[in-house]
Design a protein around this motif. Structure first.
Motif, PDB file in Angstrom:
ATOM      1  N   ALA A  11       0.831  -1.203   0.000  1.00 26.21           N
ATOM      2  CA  ALA A  11       0.000   0.000   0.000  1.00 26.21           C
ATOM      3  C   ALA A  11       0.865   1.253   0.000  1.00 26.21           C
ATOM      4  CB  ALA A  11      -0.927  -0.007   1.214  1.00 26.21           C
ATOM      5  N   SER A  12       1.977   1.227   0.742  1.00 26.14           N
ATOM      6  CA  SER A  12       2.875   2.379   0.802  1.00 26.14           C
ATOM      7  C   SER A  12       3.531   2.623  -0.560  1.00 26.14           C
ATOM      8  CB  SER A  12       3.962   2.146   1.861  1.00 26.14           C
ATOM      9  OG  SER A  12       3.384   1.990   3.144  1.00 26.14           O
ATOM     10  N   VAL A  13       3.944   1.532  -1.220  1.00 24.04           N
ATOM     11  CA  VAL A  13       4.542   1.656  -2.548  1.00 24.04           C
ATOM     12  C   VAL A  13       3.530   2.229  -3.531  1.00 24.04           C
ATOM     13  CG1 VAL A  13       5.475   0.354  -4.500  1.00 24.04           C
ATOM     14  CG2 VAL A  13       6.224  -0.183  -2.175  1.00 24.04           C
ATOM     15  N   LEU A  14       2.276   1.779  -3.428  1.00 21.55           N
ATOM     16  CA  LEU A  14       1.230   2.263  -4.325  1.00 21.55           C
ATOM     17  C   LEU A  14       0.985   3.754  -4.123  1.00 21.55           C
ATOM     18  CD1 LEU A  14      -0.973   1.746  -6.412  1.00 21.55           C
ATOM     19  CD2 LEU A  14      -2.508   1.105  -4.545  1.00 21.55           C
ATOM     20  N   VAL A  15       0.938   4.201  -2.845  1.00 25.99           N
ATOM     21  CA  VAL A  15       0.730   5.617  -2.555  1.00 25.99           C
ATOM     22  C   VAL A  15       1.879   6.447  -3.102  1.00 25.99           C
ATOM     23  CG1 VAL A  15       0.614   7.334  -0.707  1.00 25.99           C
ATOM     24  CG2 VAL A  15      -0.714   5.236  -0.529  1.00 25.99           C
ATOM     25  N   GLU A  22       0.931  11.779  -9.982  1.00 28.92           N
ATOM     26  CA  GLU A  22       0.225  13.057  -9.821  1.00 28.92           C
ATOM     27  C   GLU A  22       1.147  14.231 -10.131  1.00 28.92           C
ATOM     28  OE1 GLU A  22      -3.016  11.727  -6.374  1.00 28.92           O
ATOM     29  OE2 GLU A  22      -1.069  12.571  -5.823  1.00 28.92           O
ATOM     30  N   GLU A  23       2.379  14.178  -9.649  1.00 25.04           N
ATOM     31  CA  GLU A  23       3.338  15.249  -9.912  1.00 25.04           C
ATOM     32  C   GLU A  23       3.642  15.351 -11.403  1.00 25.04           C
ATOM     33  OE1 GLU A  23       6.669  14.313  -7.492  1.00 25.04           O
ATOM     34  OE2 GLU A  23       5.770  15.064  -5.626  1.00 25.04           O
ATOM     35  N   ASN A  24       3.807  14.199 -12.055  1.00 27.09           N
ATOM     36  CA  ASN A  24       4.084  14.189 -13.491  1.00 27.09           C
ATOM     37  C   ASN A  24       2.910  14.781 -14.270  1.00 27.09           C
ATOM     38  OD1 ASN A  24       5.565  13.220 -15.967  1.00 27.09           O
ATOM     39  ND2 ASN A  24       3.728  11.953 -16.143  1.00 27.09           N
ATOM     40  N   ARG A  32      -7.069  16.381 -15.171  1.00 25.87           N
ATOM     41  CA  ARG A  32      -8.064  15.356 -14.885  1.00 25.87           C
ATOM     42  C   ARG A  32      -7.462  14.010 -14.490  1.00 25.87           C
ATOM     43  NH1 ARG A  32     -13.218  14.413 -18.344  1.00 25.87           N
ATOM     44  NH2 ARG A  32     -13.467  13.099 -16.503  1.00 25.87           N
ATOM     45  N   ALA A  33      -6.144  13.922 -14.428  1.00 26.75           N
ATOM     46  CA  ALA A  33      -5.500  12.665 -14.050  1.00 26.75           C
ATOM     47  C   ALA A  33      -5.751  12.366 -12.573  1.00 26.75           C
ATOM     48  CB  ALA A  33      -4.000  12.738 -14.331  1.00 26.75           C
ATOM     49  N   ARG A  34      -6.312  11.196 -12.304  1.00 25.70           N
ATOM     50  CA  ARG A  34      -6.586  10.775 -10.927  1.00 25.70           C
ATOM     51  C   ARG A  34      -6.041   9.365 -10.713  1.00 25.70           C
ATOM     52  NH1 ARG A  34     -12.874  12.225  -9.896  1.00 25.70           N
ATOM     53  NH2 ARG A  34     -13.153  11.140 -11.900  1.00 25.70           N
ATOM     54  N   PRO A  35      -4.731   9.259 -10.504  1.00 29.81           N
ATOM     55  CA  PRO A  35      -4.098   7.938 -10.412  1.00 29.81           C
ATOM     56  C   PRO A  35      -4.587   7.103  -9.232  1.00 29.81           C
ATOM     57  CG  PRO A  35      -2.555   9.695  -9.822  1.00 29.81           C
ATOM     58  CD  PRO A  35      -3.748  10.358 -10.415  1.00 29.81           C
ATOM     59  N   ARG A  36      -4.941   7.740  -8.122  1.00 29.35           N
ATOM     60  CA  ARG A  36      -5.427   6.965  -6.967  1.00 29.35           C
ATOM     61  C   ARG A  36      -6.747   6.279  -7.307  1.00 29.35           C
ATOM     62  NH1 ARG A  36      -2.596   9.070  -2.182  1.00 29.35           N
ATOM     63  NH2 ARG A  36      -1.371  10.857  -2.867  1.00 29.35           N
ATOM     64  N   LEU A  37      -7.615   6.989  -8.017  1.00 31.29           N
ATOM     65  CA  LEU A  37      -8.886   6.396  -8.428  1.00 31.29           C
ATOM     66  C   LEU A  37      -8.642   5.273  -9.430  1.00 31.29           C
ATOM     67  CD1 LEU A  37     -11.950   6.267  -8.517  1.00 31.29           C
ATOM     68  CD2 LEU A  37     -11.920   8.130 -10.203  1.00 31.29           C
ATOM     69  N   VAL A  38      -7.710   5.484 -10.360  1.00 31.27           N
ATOM     70  CA  VAL A  38      -7.380   4.444 -11.333  1.00 31.27           C
ATOM     71  C   VAL A  38      -6.855   3.197 -10.631  1.00 31.27           C
ATOM     72  CG1 VAL A  38      -5.811   3.826 -13.216  1.00 31.27           C
ATOM     73  CG2 VAL A  38      -6.953   6.043 -13.227  1.00 31.27           C
ATOM     74  N   SER A 113       4.983   8.742 -18.593  1.00 24.82           N
ATOM     75  CA  SER A 113       6.046   9.267 -17.726  1.00 24.82           C
ATOM     76  C   SER A 113       6.926  10.213 -18.538  1.00 24.82           C
ATOM     77  CB  SER A 113       6.888   8.117 -17.166  1.00 24.82           C
ATOM     78  OG  SER A 113       6.087   7.253 -16.389  1.00 24.82           O
ATOM     79  N   THR A 114       7.406  11.244 -17.887  1.00 23.41           N
ATOM     80  CA  THR A 114       8.206  12.264 -18.569  1.00 23.41           C
ATOM     81  C   THR A 114       9.690  12.001 -18.384  1.00 23.41           C
ATOM     82  OG1 THR A 114       6.462  13.864 -18.110  1.00 23.41           O
ATOM     83  CG2 THR A 114       8.571  14.742 -18.822  1.00 23.41           C
TER      84      THR A 114
END
Length: 358
Positions: A11-15, A22-24, A32-38, A113-114
């Motif tokens: 869970a920590s790795v996922l967060v 999110e920063e990227n 509109r990017a919501r990686p936690r929801l994805v 990813s950038t």
């Protein structure tokens, strides 16, 4: 190591990963990017898919048991259980389809990813060739010159297909073909395999390449409507109505905006041996783009048109070799345009393209 610790670690790795995504996305202007929801939807769909598979396995076992049972009461009980399982499977299938649709609709807003060297703000000039010529008179633009030589007819293009279409004529046609031949000849000499690609591709391939608009942009892709596809393939669909090709005939299709799309799809869903990489491909593509929002003096004439031809260089390579292969492509272009006035820019991260790392 105890299981609760492993779950906490995962869970920590996922967060941490979500924070990075999110920063990227923020740097690339993808609001509109919501990686936690994805991530949550992915986990939910994974669990639902596992439950569905377990139900199907149980149903198959029950069906097999029905064939071998000896008493009517046992058979009746198994048949009843089979019907219950069928209803549960149908419900899980519907739930999974809804989850997958929601997951897909959210995931498309997450950019690639950038590259760490991509500029945050202003574009960087990587290479510059030649000098911009100066004149003692006011130069004419390409439209005036080509129309005066009867090589370009924008009015006829607009009458036949609409604005931003053109008829090229005479020596201008030969020039276009000669430039394509020059590029392909040099690409072949450099080890690229020449490819002739389809100009029509499936929507799934377009989406898989990351060609989707942001909220403040219109799509640059021409879509062939379901009605048009049905009319065009009415006969073949009717003949294939009971075959596996029927769905393929009706699948949503698009005009390719660049040969990059069909080239990328050329080996989709395949596993390529690393010792066979990189695969270097070159193709002439007919590019179709809506160019939504284009207008003004900078798009006059043959700039920002809806249809044009382009030679595309493309490579399949291992991820660890990505940088090396990219610079090989850049070096090829720099040498190709030697002697001409040209700039190679390293664009800033928020350049409107979500699919490119750089």
């Amino acid at each position: 190591i105890h299981t609760p610790y492993l779950l906490h670690l995962a869970a920590s790795v996922l967060v941490f990963a979500c924070v990075q995504v999110e920063e990227n996305a923020l740097q690339r202007g993808c609001d509109r990017a919501r990686p936690r929801l994805v991530a949550s939807l992915y986990e939910e769909s994974r669990k639902t898919r596992t439950s569905l598979q377990n139900l199907r396995t149980t149903r198959n076992a029950v069906a097999k048991a029905v064939q071998s049972c000896k008493s009517d009461d046992e058979r009746e009980a198994l048949v009843k259980q089979g019907k219950t399982l069928k209803a549960q499977i149908t419900a899980y299938e519907e739930e999974l389809r809804a989850l997958q649709a929601r997951l897909d609709s959210e995931a498309v807003h997450i950019p690639n990813s950038t590259h760490p060297d991509a500029p945050l703000e202003n574009p960087h000039v990587l290479h510059e060739h030649g000098t911009k010529p100066s004149f003692s008179f006011t130069p004419r633009d390409h439209v005036d010159i080509l129309e005066s030589l009867n090589m370009l007819d924008l009015e006829a293009g607009s009458d036949v297909a609409g604005p931003k279409f053109a008829y090229c004529k005479g020596d201008l046609v030969l020039l276009e073909v000669a430039l394509q031949q020059l590029c392909l000849s040099r690409a072949r000499t450099a080890g690229f395999t020449l490819v002739s690609t389809p100009d029509i591709v499936k929507r799934a391939v377009v989406d898989g390449c990351g060609f989707h608009p942001r909220d403040d942009q219109h799509s640059q892709i021409y879509s062939l409507s379901a009605e048009a596809v049905d009319a065009q393939h009415a006969v073949s669909v009717a003949k294939a109505a009971r075959s596996d090709t029927a769905q393929q005939e009706r699948e949503h299709l698009c005009l390719s905006g660049t040969a990059e799309i069909p080239l990328a799809g050329m080996h989709m869903d395949q596993i390529l041996e690393e010792n066979a990489l990189p695969l270097r491909l070159a193709a002439v593509g007919r590019c179709f783009r809506t160019e939504a929002g284009a207008g003004g003096r900078d798009s006059r004439g043959l700039f920002r048109v809806h249809q044009f031809s382009k030679v595309e260089l493309f490579s399949f390579c291992a991820a660890k070799d990505s940088d090396t292969v990219m610079w090989e492509l850049v070096d090829f272009q720099v040498r190709h345009f030697a002697g001409a006035k040209a700039l190679w820019l390293d664009l800033m991260r928020d350049d409107g393209r979500d699919d490119s790392p750089r």
